[in-house]
Design a protein around this motif. Structure first.
Motif, PDB file in Angstrom:
ATOM      1  N   UNK A  57       0.814  -1.210   0.000  1.00 27.16           N
ATOM      2  CA  UNK A  57       0.000   0.000   0.000  1.00 27.16           C
ATOM      3  C   UNK A  57       0.843   1.253   0.000  1.00 27.16           C
ATOM      4  N   UNK A  58       0.151   2.383   0.166  1.00 22.42           N
ATOM      5  CA  UNK A  58       0.821   3.683   0.114  1.00 22.42           C
ATOM      6  C   UNK A  58       0.636   4.435   1.426  1.00 22.42           C
ATOM      7  N   UNK A  59       1.442   5.464   1.583  1.00 18.69           N
ATOM      8  CA  UNK A  59       1.307   6.409   2.689  1.00 18.69           C
ATOM      9  C   UNK A  59       1.268   7.810   2.095  1.00 18.69           C
ATOM     10  N   UNK A  60       0.339   8.615   2.562  1.00 20.51           N
ATOM     11  CA  UNK A  60       0.253  10.007   2.119  1.00 20.51           C
ATOM     12  C   UNK A  60       0.996  10.867   3.123  1.00 20.51           C
ATOM     13  N   UNK A  97      -5.688   8.664  -3.316  1.00 18.74           N
ATOM     14  CA  UNK A  97      -5.277   7.596  -4.238  1.00 18.74           C
ATOM     15  C   UNK A  97      -6.433   6.637  -4.512  1.00 18.74           C
ATOM     16  N   UNK A  98      -6.701   6.399  -5.775  1.00 21.65           N
ATOM     17  CA  UNK A  98      -7.716   5.430  -6.190  1.00 21.65           C
ATOM     18  C   UNK A  98      -7.099   4.034  -6.251  1.00 21.65           C
ATOM     19  N   UNK A  99      -7.918   2.981  -6.270  1.00 23.56           N
ATOM     20  CA  UNK A  99      -7.355   1.632  -6.413  1.00 23.56           C
ATOM     21  C   UNK A  99      -6.502   1.481  -7.668  1.00 23.56           C
ATOM     22  N   UNK A 100      -6.920   2.125  -8.755  1.00 22.81           N
ATOM     23  CA  UNK A 100      -6.156   2.027 -10.008  1.00 22.81           C
ATOM     24  C   UNK A 100      -4.801   2.708  -9.875  1.00 22.81           C
ATOM     25  N   UNK A 112       1.133   2.817  -9.101  1.00 20.50           N
ATOM     26  CA  UNK A 112       2.283   3.289  -8.323  1.00 20.50           C
ATOM     27  C   UNK A 112       2.995   2.121  -7.656  1.00 20.50           C
ATOM     28  N   UNK A 113       2.230   1.162  -7.144  1.00 17.60           N
ATOM     29  CA  UNK A 113       2.845  -0.001  -6.507  1.00 17.60           C
ATOM     30  C   UNK A 113       3.695  -0.792  -7.470  1.00 17.60           C
ATOM     31  N   UNK A 114       3.185  -0.996  -8.676  1.00 19.00           N
ATOM     32  CA  UNK A 114       3.958  -1.746  -9.673  1.00 19.00           C
ATOM     33  C   UNK A 114       5.198  -0.979 -10.102  1.00 19.00           C
TER      34      UNK A 114
END
Length: 656
Positions: free
Chosen positions: A229-232, A251-254, A259-261
């Motif tokens: 996941x991400x952190x803002x 951040x949207x799921x898409x 970004x993760x990839x």
């Protein structure tokens, strides 16, 4: 199988690593400077070794001393924490050469990602989007000042000037015009040299009001890599993170998947192992650009742990032992919302100046969904030698609003007596409507809190004066409560900041009435315990915490804290106030630049001296117009708080 872990760090991160290591059965070794001999991380480790004096260059940055400590105690692995030597490729290599295991990535990955210049070039080759800019000559040495100035004209303004090494906002400047560039290059090089020992700079096109979003990645030696996941981290002050949350409200799921990839691609491109964070800027249209990769565990990793249910330090130790990652990408699930703030000993009303002193009382709040990562406890001293962070305060909730409410309550109910903190400032950020709507960008604090009068100390209410008088009266009465005390009328003088307040205190049994100016307030004492009053105020039962240190009193009630001094019996004494012309050091630190000399004419607010303390540069400014009569400091001097640095003589009045 690794058995004994040395933590090459201090403070809350050392305590946090020790907690997981002990739970997994490792023996733990702490290292400490002479200033940290009684620190919490030293107390909690199985063994501890002193590695030098307070100065970080002679202790926590002394790789040889740390390796000697590992040899002395039989440690077979070393965790670097964050900061200090955590992203030092030479340190990682030295650990490996000593036959020990480094709980971190390979040294070549650290070296590559430790340079903003080289990492951007590598990411461009790997197909990861980057911010347009100038990384210096394709071949050869770092960019000269003239090359940066020439490149800036091609990039266009506004642009970001950045130190190629390090992070934390040091050596970083926003430049909005050509006329500002040369001076900012000088300042950025100086700050980068002080912080990282490297003054190489790069340029980037400024992305206006972006989101700062980072992806937590993990890789093992078996070719597996995942993102958690991400952190803002958009809420920043001077490019330093103030609030971090996961997941990002923007951040949207898409976008998360894309970004993760990209972050995993970045990790694989540099042969990564262990925990890393790939940082991106995201514009209003959700285009994202690579900023840098931090090759270590991040300060804000707890929010990721709380929404994934994973222990990232445990993952680090697994990877260091050669095990495969415990989960695949499809098995990683995000649950709820987590927000973290950094509780600092600093004064928001004085430009967030770091504070030093004794923590007479430090009591973190308790409650469902709360986590405190701290390296201090009551009685510890906040010294000028290290970062003034007291704790990371983290709240988890089933949704974002629940996490916000819990965090606000945690900040209000945490007791810190002895030093000024940013506690109320943090609480105001989390309660702010813009933050609540998930609309905070990197410009949020500058826009919402610039010249905000609420950051200045607020005058004490008559109720707070009454509580102060109540606590002082109880301590002075020599009795348990007031039930047997005769009715008395006591004049009292309290000092609040630089102001003296004259009160009249009437005490009759359990009732105390305080008069100040044309106001009056009455309290009834219910119970008294050490450090705690229970009172009835207009029919409402409330509690007030307090701590007395000589004539000083620290109090907290209803989420607000304040301090006063009892000067009733002290003779009046003159003191140099603001505008005296006696310019003093605002804290302990080192003088890195003196910008004036005797005979110079200066104006109020003009920077006279640059003081470096707690890893940041702090301008010391003139408190009035006048002429410099003497300069008592030189570059390189170590100075104490309140030490006289410069004297200014007022201009003669016309006709005098």
């Amino acid at each position: 199988m690794l058995k004994k872990l040395l933590i090459a760090n201090r403070g809350e991160i050392a305590v946090r690593v020790i907690r997981t290591a002990r739970a997994l059965g490792y023996r733990t070794v702490a290292v400490y400077s002479e200033a940290d001999a009684n620190a919490l991380h030293v107390e909690q480790a199985d063994e501890a070794v002193c590695i030098g004096p307070a100065q970080v260059a002679a202790s926590y940055l002394n790789a040889d001393a740390i390796l000697d400590a590992a040899k002395q105690t039989g440690a077979d692995c070393i965790h670097p924490g964050y900061g200090f030597l955590s992203e030092n490729a030479g340190f990682a290599k030295a650990i490996k050469q000593a036959g020990l295991t480094f709980v971190g990535p390979p040294e070549n990955a650290i070296e590559l990602m430790g340079s903003k210049r080289h990492s951007k070039i590598a990411m461009q080759k790997a197909g990861v989007p980057v911010v347009p800019g100038y990384e210096g000559p394709v071949k050869g040495n770092k960019a000269t000042d003239d090359e940066l100035i020439t490149a800036a004209k091609d990039i266009g303004y506004p642009l970001m000037l950045k130190a190629s090494a390090g992070g934390g906002g040091r050596g970083m400047r926003l430049v909005e015009s050509d006329s500002e560039l040369a001076d900012n290059i000088k300042r950025a090089r100086s700050e980068a040299k002080q912080a990282f020992g490297d003054d190489e700079l790069i340029l980037e096109k400024a992305v206006i009001e972006p989101r700062h979003v980072e992806i937590q990645v993990f890789a093992d030696r078996h070719g597996n890599a995942v993102y958690l996941g991400e952190r803002d981290c958009s809420v920043q002050r001077r490019h330093q993170k103030v609030v971090e949350e996961a997941p990002s409200p923007f951040v949207t799921p898409e976008l998360r998947k894309a970004m993760g990839e990209a972050a995993v691609k970045a990790a694989l491109a540099c042969g990564y192992e262990g925990a890393g964070t790939v940082e991106f800027l995201v514009d209003k249209d959700r285009n994202f650009y690579f900023l840098e990769m931090n090759t270590r565990l991040q300060v804000e990793h707890p929010v990721t742990e709380l929404i994934t249910g994973q222990d990232l330090v445990a993952w680090q130790l697994m990877v260091a032992e050669g095990q495969a990652l415990p989960l695949t990408q499809d098995e990683i699930q995000l649950n709820g919302h987590a927000i973290e703030v950094r509780l600092y000993a600093e004064d928001p009303a004085s430009g967030f100046t770091p504070q030093t002193g004794t923590l007479h009382q430090f009591t973190p709040a308790e409650g469902e969904g709360l986590r405190f990562d701290t390296g201090v406890r009551s009685g510890d001293v906040v010294s000028p030698h290290y970062d003034p962070m007291l704790a990371k305060v983290i709240a988890w909730g089933e949704n974002r609003d629940q996490a916000r409410r819990r965090l606000i309550r945690a900040l209000e109910d945490t007791t810190v007596f002895g030093v000024t903190t940013n506690r109320h400032f943090l609480s105001r950020i989390i309660a702010d409507d813009t933050f609540g709507a998930g609309e905070a960008t990197t410009a949020f604090l500058q826009q919402a809190f610039k010249n905000d009068p609420s950051l200045s100390p607020q005058p004490l209410t008559i109720r707070e004066l009454a509580l102060s008088a109540c606590a002082f009266s109880l301590n002075n009465s020599g009795q348990e409560g007031w039930s047997n005390a005769p009715a008395t009328v006591i004049p009292m003088k309290l000092q609040v900041d630089d102001e003296t307040l004259e009160l009249l205190v009437r005490r009759n049994g359990h009732t105390l009435t305080v008069s100040y100016s044309d106001e009056q307030h009455e309290l009834q004492l219910q119970t008294q315990e050490p450090g705690l009053l229970c009172i009835i105020d207009k029919g409402v039962r409330q509690q007030c915490q307090y701590h007395r240190d000589g004539d000083s009193l620290y109090l907290q009630a209803c989420g607000r804290s304040w301090s006063v001094r009892d000067i009733t019996h002290q003779p009046a004494a003159g003191a140099q106030g603001k505008g005296s012309g006696r310019v003093q050091a605002s804290m302990d630190g080192a003088i890195i630049d003196v910008l004036v000399k005797a005979g110079d004419t200066v104006q109020q607010g003009q920077t006279l001296v640059i003081l470096e303390a707690m890893k940041m540069e702090h301008p010391v400014k003139a408190d009035r117009d006048g002429t410099i009569s003497q300069v008592l400091a030189s570059a390189g001097d170590q100075v104490k708080r309140s030490q006289l640095l410069v004297e200014i003589t007022a201009h003669e009045k016309a006709g005098a």
